[in-house]
Motif scaffolding. Structure first.
Motif, PDB file in Angstrom:
ATOM      1  N   UNK A 191     -10.240  -2.633   2.641  1.00 30.42           N
ATOM      2  CA  UNK A 191     -11.378  -3.464   2.261  1.00 30.42           C
ATOM      3  C   UNK A 191     -11.635  -3.348   0.769  1.00 30.42           C
ATOM      4  N   UNK A 192     -11.649  -2.118   0.254  1.00 23.05           N
ATOM      5  CA  UNK A 192     -11.812  -1.870  -1.181  1.00 23.05           C
ATOM      6  C   UNK A 192     -11.121  -0.560  -1.522  1.00 23.05           C
ATOM      7  N   UNK A 218      -3.107  -3.370  -0.737  1.00 21.05           N
ATOM      8  CA  UNK A 218      -3.671  -4.705  -0.931  1.00 21.05           C
ATOM      9  C   UNK A 218      -5.175  -4.593  -0.714  1.00 21.05           C
ATOM     10  N   UNK A 219      -5.944  -4.776  -1.760  1.00 19.50           N
ATOM     11  CA  UNK A 219      -7.400  -4.661  -1.693  1.00 19.50           C
ATOM     12  C   UNK A 219      -8.019  -6.036  -1.477  1.00 19.50           C
ATOM     13  N   UNK A 225     -17.996  -6.264  -4.369  1.00 22.11           N
ATOM     14  CA  UNK A 225     -17.983  -6.997  -3.107  1.00 22.11           C
ATOM     15  C   UNK A 225     -17.364  -8.374  -3.174  1.00 22.11           C
ATOM     16  N   UNK A 226     -16.976  -8.826  -4.341  1.00 20.58           N
ATOM     17  CA  UNK A 226     -16.324 -10.139  -4.464  1.00 20.58           C
ATOM     18  C   UNK A 226     -14.850 -10.033  -4.083  1.00 20.58           C
ATOM     19  N   UNK A 228     -10.913 -10.035  -4.342  1.00 18.92           N
ATOM     20  CA  UNK A 228      -9.982  -9.684  -5.406  1.00 18.92           C
ATOM     21  C   UNK A 228      -9.157 -10.910  -5.801  1.00 18.92           C
ATOM     22  N   UNK A 229      -8.646 -10.930  -7.027  1.00  8.73           N
ATOM     23  CA  UNK A 229      -7.782 -12.045  -7.435  1.00  8.73           C
ATOM     24  C   UNK A 229      -6.579 -12.219  -6.512  1.00  8.73           C
ATOM     25  N   UNK A 230      -6.012 -11.130  -6.018  1.00 13.30           N
ATOM     26  CA  UNK A 230      -4.852 -11.258  -5.129  1.00 13.30           C
ATOM     27  C   UNK A 230      -5.230 -11.936  -3.825  1.00 13.30           C
ATOM     28  N   UNK A 231      -6.361 -11.569  -3.240  1.00 14.71           N
ATOM     29  CA  UNK A 231      -6.782 -12.225  -2.008  1.00 14.71           C
ATOM     30  C   UNK A 231      -7.053 -13.706  -2.252  1.00 14.71           C
TER      31      UNK A 231
END
Length: 240
Positions: A191-192, A218-219, A225-226, A228-231
């Motif tokens: 999650x983080x 992979x975060x 809480x926003x 991530x750029x990858x997601x």
């Protein structure tokens, strides 16, 4: 009730139904794992309504994805998704029981196999009634049977990628290796940065040599809480 959704505005779209397994983050995460190249022959084991195959085609349009799915209702929705996107020649769903080799395509036909399999053993975990339960627990296909099907369908050197629960990592790796599917890359999903991983992404190679690479996690969320750029890239919200 049926729902149509777009992967991205004015892009590919897919249909799903409340009575079947809902599309989730897992399929999006898994679609980011395989290294895709032009013309790969891909097999999606337990393909459901075809979302994972569509995601792979969004990343590499020259693929041919064959989904194998037990549920006639899911197969029908997958066919409608293929038709709506003009992909009937590249997103193909075959009604199939993975446990019955006589129903499978010929051995060694595929370069890549993918699967978002049931996470929980029969009689355990967060199962659901009816058709949704089949997608959550090993009621219609065990991990042993899934790996046997993947090994049969892949050419030697072909890749098998899947998403799974972290608490079953030990038995997953044992089962994969028993079927000549050598784990080559492992990535945990968190999650983080402060949380423990709940999911894993695994890439294996049929008849591969030993040697496992553990990739950075992979975060899903930043510290605030926003996303991530990858997601966001995985969900086609950002280019990359």
């Amino acid at each position: 009730m049926e729902h149509w959704e777009y992967l991205k505005p004015d892009g590919l779209r897919f249909v799903w139904d409340d009575t079947l397994f809902r599309p989730g983050t897992d399929s999006f995460l898994l679609s980011s794992l395989p290294k895709l190249s032009a013309g790969l022959r891909v097999c999606d084991l337990g393909s459901g309504t075809g979302l994972l195959g569509l995601l792979l085609l969004a990343r590499e349009p020259s693929l041919t994805v064959t989904g194998l799915e037990l549920s006639p209702a899911s197969c029908a929705l997958a066919d409608r998704t293929a038709t709506a996107n003009g992909l009937t020649d590249r997103l193909i769903t075959l009604p199939c029981d993975l446990r019955d080799r006589r129903q499978l395509p010929p051995a060694g036909r595929f370069d890549l196999a993918v699967s978002n399999p049931p996470y929980f053993p029969a009689g355990g975990g967060k199962t659901a009634a009816g058709s949704r339960g089949i997608h959550r627990a090993e009621l219609a296909c065990t991990m042993e049977q899934l790996c046997a099907a993947a090994a049969y369908l892949l050419r030697s050197g072909g890749q098998f990628c899947l998403v799974y629960r972290t608490e079953r990592l030990a038995e997953l790796m044992e089962t994969l290796r028993r079927h000549r599917l050598e784990p080559k890359a492992l990535r945990f999903v968190q999650k983080n940065a402060a949380s423990a991983p709940s999911l894993l992404l695994m890439a294996c190679r049929k008849d591969g040599g030993t040697g496992l690479t553990v990739q950075p996690p992979l975060l899903l969320q930043n510290d605030d809480g926003t996303e991530t750029p990858e997601l966001r890239r995985i969900y086609f919200k950002e280019k990359g």
